[in-house]
Write a protein that holds these residues in place. Structure first.
Motif, PDB file in Angstrom:
ATOM      1  N   ARG A  48       0.830  -1.205   0.000  1.00 43.11           N
ATOM      2  CA  ARG A  48       0.000   0.000   0.000  1.00 43.11           C
ATOM      3  C   ARG A  48       0.859   1.248   0.000  1.00 43.11           C
ATOM      4  O   ARG A  48       2.062   1.198   0.254  1.00 43.11           O
ATOM      5  N   VAL A  49       0.183   2.357  -0.320  1.00 37.95           N
ATOM      6  CA  VAL A  49       0.843   3.658  -0.284  1.00 37.95           C
ATOM      7  C   VAL A  49       0.299   4.397   0.938  1.00 37.95           C
ATOM      8  O   VAL A  49      -0.883   4.279   1.257  1.00 37.95           O
ATOM      9  N   ALA A  50       1.157   5.121   1.649  1.00 39.81           N
ATOM     10  CA  ALA A  50       0.721   5.873   2.830  1.00 39.81           C
ATOM     11  C   ALA A  50      -0.239   6.980   2.408  1.00 39.81           C
ATOM     12  O   ALA A  50      -0.189   7.445   1.272  1.00 39.81           O
ATOM     13  N   PRO A  51      -1.122   7.422   3.337  1.00 39.11           N
ATOM     14  CA  PRO A  51      -2.155   8.402   2.984  1.00 39.11           C
ATOM     15  C   PRO A  51      -1.601   9.679   2.348  1.00 39.11           C
ATOM     16  O   PRO A  51      -2.198  10.215   1.435  1.00 39.11           O
ATOM     17  N   PHE A  52      -0.480  10.175   2.820  1.00 40.32           N
ATOM     18  CA  PHE A  52       0.074  11.386   2.222  1.00 40.32           C
ATOM     19  C   PHE A  52       0.968  11.080   1.023  1.00 40.32           C
ATOM     20  O   PHE A  52       1.606  11.959   0.481  1.00 40.32           O
ATOM     21  N   GLY A  53       1.022   9.815   0.633  1.00 39.86           N
ATOM     22  CA  GLY A  53       1.878   9.424  -0.482  1.00 39.86           C
ATOM     23  C   GLY A  53       3.326   9.404  -0.064  1.00 39.86           C
ATOM     24  O   GLY A  53       3.666   9.661   1.086  1.00 39.86           O
ATOM     25  N   THR A  55       5.498   7.332   0.814  1.00 39.39           N
ATOM     26  CA  THR A  55       6.029   6.164   1.510  1.00 39.39           C
ATOM     27  C   THR A  55       5.172   4.948   1.142  1.00 39.39           C
ATOM     28  O   THR A  55       3.955   5.050   1.124  1.00 39.39           O
ATOM     29  N   ILE A  56       5.834   3.846   0.841  1.00 36.95           N
ATOM     30  CA  ILE A  56       5.056   2.650   0.512  1.00 36.95           C
ATOM     31  C   ILE A  56       5.399   1.508   1.457  1.00 36.95           C
ATOM     32  O   ILE A  56       6.479   1.474   2.037  1.00 36.95           O
ATOM     33  N   GLU A  57       4.429   0.601   1.614  1.00 38.04           N
ATOM     34  CA  GLU A  57       4.709  -0.600   2.387  1.00 38.04           C
ATOM     35  C   GLU A  57       4.947  -1.738   1.400  1.00 38.04           C
ATOM     36  O   GLU A  57       4.184  -1.925   0.458  1.00 38.04           O
ATOM     37  N   PHE A  66       8.128  -3.795   5.207  1.00 39.53           N
ATOM     38  CA  PHE A  66       8.990  -2.622   5.362  1.00 39.53           C
ATOM     39  C   PHE A  66       8.279  -1.382   4.852  1.00 39.53           C
ATOM     40  O   PHE A  66       7.431  -1.473   3.976  1.00 39.53           O
ATOM     41  N   ALA A  67       8.653  -0.237   5.418  1.00 41.92           N
ATOM     42  CA  ALA A  67       8.226   1.033   4.848  1.00 41.92           C
ATOM     43  C   ALA A  67       9.403   1.596   4.076  1.00 41.92           C
ATOM     44  O   ALA A  67      10.497   1.697   4.611  1.00 41.92           O
ATOM     45  N   LEU A  68       9.190   1.898   2.820  1.00 35.99           N
ATOM     46  CA  LEU A  68      10.260   2.469   2.002  1.00 35.99           C
ATOM     47  C   LEU A  68       9.813   3.829   1.484  1.00 35.99           C
ATOM     48  O   LEU A  68       8.641   4.035   1.200  1.00 35.99           O
ATOM     49  N   ARG A  69      10.776   4.724   1.365  1.00 32.26           N
ATOM     50  CA  ARG A  69      10.440   6.059   0.887  1.00 32.26           C
ATOM     51  C   ARG A  69      10.655   6.179  -0.610  1.00 32.26           C
ATOM     52  O   ARG A  69      11.416   5.425  -1.205  1.00 32.26           O
TER      53      ARG A  69
ATOM     54  N   ARG B 288      -6.761   3.552   3.538  1.00 33.14           N
ATOM     55  CA  ARG B 288      -6.451   4.774   2.817  1.00 33.14           C
ATOM     56  C   ARG B 288      -7.187   5.986   3.406  1.00 33.14           C
ATOM     57  O   ARG B 288      -6.652   7.069   3.511  1.00 33.14           O
ATOM     58  N   LEU B 292      -5.987   7.675   8.841  1.00 33.30           N
ATOM     59  CA  LEU B 292      -5.650   8.932   9.516  1.00 33.30           C
ATOM     60  C   LEU B 292      -6.650   9.308  10.600  1.00 33.30           C
ATOM     61  O   LEU B 292      -6.234   9.668  11.698  1.00 33.30           O
ATOM     62  N   PHE B 384       4.426   5.127   9.766  1.00 36.34           N
ATOM     63  CA  PHE B 384       4.164   4.950   8.340  1.00 36.34           C
ATOM     64  C   PHE B 384       3.171   6.004   7.854  1.00 36.34           C
ATOM     65  O   PHE B 384       3.352   6.613   6.807  1.00 36.34           O
ATOM     66  N   LEU B 385       2.114   6.238   8.644  1.00 40.99           N
ATOM     67  CA  LEU B 385       1.080   7.191   8.250  1.00 40.99           C
ATOM     68  C   LEU B 385       1.622   8.612   8.176  1.00 40.99           C
ATOM     69  O   LEU B 385       1.261   9.384   7.301  1.00 40.99           O
ATOM     70  N   ASP B 387       4.838   9.554   7.928  1.00 39.52           N
ATOM     71  CA  ASP B 387       6.217   9.637   7.447  1.00 39.52           C
ATOM     72  C   ASP B 387       6.447  10.799   6.486  1.00 39.52           C
ATOM     73  O   ASP B 387       7.405  11.542   6.621  1.00 39.52           O
ATOM     74  N   ARG B 388       5.551  10.963   5.536  1.00 44.32           N
ATOM     75  CA  ARG B 388       5.754  11.972   4.505  1.00 44.32           C
ATOM     76  C   ARG B 388       5.877  13.368   5.112  1.00 44.32           C
ATOM     77  O   ARG B 388       6.782  14.128   4.778  1.00 44.32           O
ATOM     78  N   ILE B 493      15.118   2.724   6.983  1.00 47.66           N
ATOM     79  CA  ILE B 493      14.165   1.788   6.415  1.00 47.66           C
ATOM     80  C   ILE B 493      13.507   1.090   7.589  1.00 47.66           C
ATOM     81  O   ILE B 493      14.148   0.394   8.352  1.00 47.66           O
ATOM     82  N   MET B 494      12.223   1.360   7.737  1.00 45.33           N
ATOM     83  CA  MET B 494      11.550   0.861   8.929  1.00 45.33           C
ATOM     84  C   MET B 494      10.890  -0.479   8.656  1.00 45.33           C
ATOM     85  O   MET B 494      10.250  -0.672   7.644  1.00 45.33           O
ATOM     86  N   GLU B 495      11.086  -1.390   9.599  1.00 41.61           N
ATOM     87  CA  GLU B 495      10.348  -2.638   9.520  1.00 41.61           C
ATOM     88  C   GLU B 495       8.970  -2.420  10.112  1.00 41.61           C
ATOM     89  O   GLU B 495       8.821  -1.689  11.081  1.00 41.61           O
ATOM     90  N   ILE B 496       7.974  -3.040   9.546  1.00 44.36           N
ATOM     91  CA  ILE B 496       6.638  -2.977  10.127  1.00 44.36           C
ATOM     92  C   ILE B 496       6.366  -4.337  10.752  1.00 44.36           C
ATOM     93  O   ILE B 496       6.078  -5.304  10.056  1.00 44.36           O
TER      94      ILE B 496
END
Lengths: 164, 670
Positions: A48-53, A55-57, A66-69, B288, B292, B384-385, B387-388, B493-496
């Motif tokens: 998935r993509v994070a809500p603000f875009g 960052t992806i899982e 993992f979360a990657l930017r 999605r 939030l 994750f939520l 991060d941006r 790089i974060m592990e979930i």
């Protein structure tokens, strides 16, 4: 014969899968990824993509998430293995195998009635048009799919078979 | 070498998120000491326990993915192994995902040090239908392997038995072997030969040392032998050229190739099951659109949970302290003491202890909720939520929660920065938190706005101050990022991790340790700070406290030219000195300074509304209170960062008030 396509991981849509080819030029990031077990040859799936875009899982074949930017996934190159039928990576003339039908039970049943079953071969007739003209190879049938439907059909790349 | 005659050191090494702390707490119980690794902001924990005739010192190493470091934590681990290798390594794996951890395990197994491997989270692995074959793992690694659940305590005694066995009879270490490209193997071989000949005194296996050296950029630091160093450098260049990748990545590749095969064999080819429970929860928590709002709701509950419950408790404690203080002060024995000494005891020392104690409820609640969020696995989702947004400030998503909680109280928020993954983001977050408008500052603002403005306007002024605080956080964040003040960012790089149900035991233990830690690390500094302020206010002793003739008053007048352009008189400057103890004391300070019964009347005749806003802006941004400073010092262990926090606050406060006041005057306000 298959030739691996090189493209950035960032080009993939959600639900796509790929094999990593390189970890990108930044040495520290590459080292971090490698030490976490993400290496060339590792199979990744975009979850998935994070809500603000941005960052992806992703999950890798050994089950970690993992979360990657954006900057990391743009630098990593991969060979796409599977993708939604609606993806821009799906090309005309290439044969694909249906890997999985996502969505609810109703959707799956409807699609199966139409002839979309797991393992079936399909091709698309034209790109960039909606609805998408799809050719079911096994039944030699032509069907048009809406974009929403095409997003839920995950197809995998099969080899560019000779004489096909 | 026999270990029987001396105390035994055991190092607990594992990758992050494998339940290391829980096992550490299980083994050491309450005998823990915490501090920092020398020169870095990385926490060092060790504890002792006895096994038969041995006294074991267990060192909890920071989480590390490999011995070739990327992060500051990993540098600590690497330094530890190369400089002072432990007698025994205790390595921890996560049964739910062996592959993740086996990379490090294999690297440690090559070290030649005696090792015991514990496979943690067996309870949850069973729930997922995973049953690893420990015999296979033990055979391949050449060390004992024990399955356990640190959370539930099962298997811990087996682990102790295994540790005892290895201490008693380390046996002959059979060093595991992993296959590498021939060129790499040749490099290892030649280098280990050179190390052999150089007669380097080390307990580490020479091939292992060769591998470590090859992965380093600066070999001189580790071996004092020119021949070995030059040979390593030669190989380093050659390998980089012909492998077409860096040596650490090539080595990681070898380890994980072996790890993949080993995991497959240990699990007897069972496919890695995905955790259905986590997947379903993530559908909701990371949705999605729903993700939030749920996050905001949880943050609201967290904030309310810490501060709505904490604040009354805090007041209760303060009232209790006051009561006991005045009771003691009225004792005949105390009354016979000189007045100055009485004042020192009660307005200085006692007050300082009251300040320290007043933080207990919120720190306890803060860590109670924080561990709940962290141990359950939600923290990684929250990061994750967000991060941006946070990445724009050069921070990772977890920093959001720390900064948010700063709006309640800066002290626990600063202490909470230790959950952040890199030293870089810890430093940066620590420097940003003091600009958040905490409830203590809010008290000043509520009081002053009520005094100077009509009820219709006052809330808007407070809202503007919140906006101002928010802008200060963003602005300072951007400036710090621009000038790389927090050091260099580490790749993040974060592990979930999968969700887990936290246990009451682990959460309450954690809270207890944090409180103890706060007491031992920050308390003395806080009391010292309060005593300094007491001195400033009460010396010389023959004039009324905080009056013009005291040191504080003199300092206020000395600084008058600096504060004049901000519209702040020396009386308020002295109040700001009071505010160093705790911001809410500013009001009490003003009452003491003006010395009359009608503070409102005196102040409103003395200060204009414009000046009051300028004063509030200064209060918002200037030097954090002594407890926050103490927390920053004890977390960062860096004088530079602590001073920077002091200076950046004062500087920004002065500039902001100056610009505001002068613009206000120019526009004709008064």
């Amino acid at each position: 014969m298959t030739t691996a396509q090189h493209m950035p991981v960032s080009a993939l849509q959600v639900q796509s899968e790929c094999t990593i080819l390189s970890l990108g030029p930044d040495e520290k990031t590459a080292q971090r990824l490698a030490q976490m077990g993400i290496l060339p040859g590792t199979h990744l799936r975009i979850i998935r993509v994070a809500p603000f875009g941005g960052t992806i899982e992703v999950t890798c074949d050994q089950g970690q998430s993992f979360a990657l930017r954006q900057e990391e996934v743009a630098a990593m190159t991969c060979d796409p293995v599977a993708m939604p039928l609606a993806s821009e990576l799906v090309t005309v003339g290439q044969t694909y195998r249906i890997r999985v039908l996502l969505g609810g039970k109703n959707f799956r049943q409807r699609m199966e009635r139409e002839g979309f079953r797991k393992g079936g071969f399909i091709q698309i007739r034209e790109t960039g048009v909606k609805p998408i003209p799809v050719h079911l190879v096994d039944m030699d049938r032509q069907i048009e799919l809406g974009e929403g439907e095409a997003k839920k059909i995950i197809v995998e790349v099969i080899s560019h078979e000779s004489g096909d | 070498m026999s270990l029987a005659t001396k105390p035994v050191t055991v190092a607990l090494a594992a990758i992050p998120n494998s339940g290391k702390t829980t096992l550490f707490n299980r083994l050491t119980g309450s005998s823990q000491t915490t501090g920092n690794w020398p020169g870095v902001s990385v926490e060092q924990k060790s504890g002792t326990f006895t096994l038969g005739e041995y006294c074991i010192t267990l060192t909890d190493l920071p989480g590390a993915y490999a011995l070739s470091p990327v992060t500051e934590e990993e540098q600590v681990v690497r330094d530890y192994f190369l400089q002072s290798p432990p007698d025994i390594i205790l390595n921890l794996l996560d049964a739910r995902n062996l592959y993740r951890g086996l990379g490090l395990t294999l690297q440690l197994a090559l070290s030649g040090l005696p090792m015991v491997v514990a496979v943690n989270m067996m309870d949850e692995a069973r729930r997922q239908g995973i049953s690893p074959d420990f015999n296979v793992l033990a055979q391949h690694l050449g060390v004992p392997v024990i399955g356990l659940s640190a959370k539930k305590g099962e298997g811990v005694s087996d682990l102790e038995d295994a540790l005892y066995g290895v201490i008693k009879d380390p046996g002959e270490t059979r060093i595991a072997h992993i296959s590498c490209p021939p060129l790499l193997e040749k490099a290892f071989f030649q280098l280990s030969e050179a190390i052999n000949q150089a007669d380097i005194d080390t307990r580490l296996d020479h091939t292992f040392l060769a591998m470590c050296l090859l992965e380093e950029d600066d070999q001189k630091q580790w071996v004092d032998n020119d021949k070995v160093v030059s040979l390593t450098r030669q190989w380093h260049r050659r390998l980089k050229h012909s492998l077409k990748t860096s040596v650490p990545i090539a080595c990681a590749n070898c380890r994980f190739n072996a790890a993949r095969g080993l995991a497959l064999e240990v699990l007897r080819g069972q496919p890695v099951m995905e955790d259905k429970f986590s997947k379903q929860l993530d559908h909701i928590f990371l949705h999605r659109f729903l993700g939030l709002p749920i996050f905001c709701l949880l943050m609201f509950l967290l904030f309310q949970g810490v501060y709505s419950v904490g604040a009354p408790l805090q007041e209760l404690l303060a009232a209790g302290f006051d009561k006991v203080g005045s009771m003691l002060a009225s004792q005949a024995m105390i009354l016979s003491l000189p007045t100055l000494l009485q004042s020192f005891l009660f307005d200085g020392l006692w007050q300082g202890m009251a300040v320290v104690t007043s933080f207990f409820p919120i720190i306890a609640l803060f860590f109670l909720f924080m561990s709940l969020i962290e141990d359950s696995g939600y923290m990684a989702r929250a990061a994750f939520l967000m991060d941006r947004l946070m990445h724009r400030l050069g921070l990772d998503g977890k920093a959001f929660i720390s900064i948010l909680l700063g709006y309640g109280c800066n002290v626990p928020a600063v202490m909470g920065t230790r959950i952040l993954s890199s030293s870089y983001s810890r430093m940066l977050t620590m420097l940003l938190i003091p600009f958040t408008l905490c409830t203590a500052r809010l008290q000043i603002f509520v009081f002053l706005t009520a005094m100077f403005f009509s009820p219709a306007i006052a809330p808007w002024i407070i809202l503007s101050l919140y906006v101002c605080s928010f802008m200060a956080v963003v602005l300072v964040g951007l400036v710090l990022k621009l000038f790389r003040i927090g050091g260099n960012p580490e790749p993040f790089i974060m592990e979930i991790p999968p969700y887990r149900l936290p246990t009451l035991r682990s959460i309450s233990l954690r809270t207890w340790y944090e409180l103890k830690d706060f007491l031992s690390r920050a308390a003395t500094l806080i009391v010292a700070g309060v005593l300094i302020v007491w001195l400033l206010i009460h010396i010389p002793s023959d004039v009324p406290p905080a009056s013009a003739a005291t040191w504080a008053g003199q300092l206020g007048q000395l600084l008058a030219p600096v504060f004049q352009p901000l519209g702040i008189d020396w009386q308020e400057t002295v109040a700001l000195i009071f505010g160093f103890i705790a911001k809410e004391i500013v009001i009490g300070g003003l009452a003491v300074i003006y010395g009359g019964s009608d503070l409102t009347g005196q102040m409103s005749s003395h200060i204009t509304p414009l000046q009051s806003i300028s004063f509030m802006l200064f209060c918002l941004l200037y030097t954090p209170c002594v407890a926050t400073i103490a927390a920053i010092w004890s977390e960062s262990r860096s004088i530079r960062i602590t001073l920077l926090s002091l200076v950046s606050g004062l500087g920004l406060a002065w500039i902001t008030s100056f610009v505001f006041y002068q613009t206000g005057l120019l526009l004709g306000f008064y």
